[in-house]
Scaffold this motif. Structure first.
Motif, PDB file in Angstrom:
ATOM      1  N   THR A  96      73.039  60.412  68.827  1.00  0.00           N
ATOM      2  CA  THR A  96      71.752  60.698  69.475  1.00  0.00           C
ATOM      3  C   THR A  96      70.987  59.392  69.621  1.00  0.00           C
ATOM      4  O   THR A  96      71.011  58.551  68.734  1.00  0.00           O
ATOM      5  CB  THR A  96      70.929  61.689  68.634  1.00  0.00           C
ATOM      6  N   THR A 111      61.926  60.433  74.226  1.00  0.00           N
ATOM      7  CA  THR A 111      63.017  61.292  74.680  1.00  0.00           C
ATOM      8  C   THR A 111      64.217  61.107  73.774  1.00  0.00           C
ATOM      9  O   THR A 111      64.708  59.985  73.611  1.00  0.00           O
ATOM     10  CB  THR A 111      63.407  60.992  76.138  1.00  0.00           C
ATOM     11  N   SER A 124      68.113  61.959  73.366  1.00  0.00           N
ATOM     12  CA  SER A 124      69.226  62.284  74.246  1.00  0.00           C
ATOM     13  C   SER A 124      70.530  62.215  73.479  1.00  0.00           C
ATOM     14  O   SER A 124      70.644  61.510  72.472  1.00  0.00           O
ATOM     15  CB  SER A 124      69.300  61.290  75.415  1.00  0.00           C
ATOM     16  N   PRO A 172      68.288  66.773  76.952  1.00  0.00           N
ATOM     17  CA  PRO A 172      67.237  65.877  76.432  1.00  0.00           C
ATOM     18  C   PRO A 172      66.037  66.669  75.920  1.00  0.00           C
ATOM     19  O   PRO A 172      65.729  67.747  76.410  1.00  0.00           O
ATOM     20  CB  PRO A 172      66.847  65.024  77.646  1.00  0.00           C
ATOM     21  N   THR A 217      61.999  65.933  75.159  1.00  0.00           N
ATOM     22  CA  THR A 217      60.950  64.955  75.441  1.00  0.00           C
ATOM     23  C   THR A 217      59.620  65.410  74.844  1.00  0.00           C
ATOM     24  O   THR A 217      59.259  66.578  74.924  1.00  0.00           O
ATOM     25  CB  THR A 217      60.806  64.740  76.956  1.00  0.00           C
TER      26      THR A 217
END
Length: 133
Positions: free
Chosen positions: A71, A120, A122, A128, A130
């Motif tokens: 991540t 964010t 991801s 994702p 945010t």
């Protein structure tokens, strides 16, 4: 857990993140390791004598990136200087390894907090996530 605390916990778990600033039209990136939530704001620390401090004074917009266990986090916003002694003390207490180089009472220690931030998270395996703060 508040979004800002989630971001800070990820930065601490990653141990190293990379902070990007601008110097004129040239991006500048360097490793950092400080992160602290103080008064519900995400803070980082540097020295006023460093180029990163001068770059942020000219243009407070910055972005950082950290990666851990598949991540990654991208956090962009403005880094705002906080010259209050209590903010510096909180940072140095959270990162005691810095106390050999910095003091809340020297003219070099600088703590900055993110303002107008977008974070964010991801990965290749999840959509994702945010947050703004």
């Amino acid at each position: 857990m508040k979004e800002v605390e989630k971001v800070c916990a990820f930065l601490k778990d990653a141990e190293t993140y990379y902070l990007a600033t601008a110097e004129g039209d040239q991006p500048r990136v360097r490793p950092f390791g400080t992160a602290l939530v103080f008064e519900d704001r995400l803070y980082i620390q540097t020295g006023k004598s460093k180029n990163v401090s001068k770059q942020l004074a000219a243009n407070p917009k910055a972005e950082l990136c950290a990666f851990k266990n598949g991540t990654w986090l991208r956090l962009s916003g403005e880094l705002i200087n906080d010259d209050r002694r209590e903010a510096k003390v909180a940072m140095l207490d959270a990162h005691p390894q810095l106390k050999s180089m910095y003091s809340p009472d020297d003219d070099n220690t600088q703590v900055l907090f993110f303002q107008n931030a977008t974070a964010t998270f991801s990965s290749f395996t999840a959509p994702p996530e945010t947050f703004t703060f």
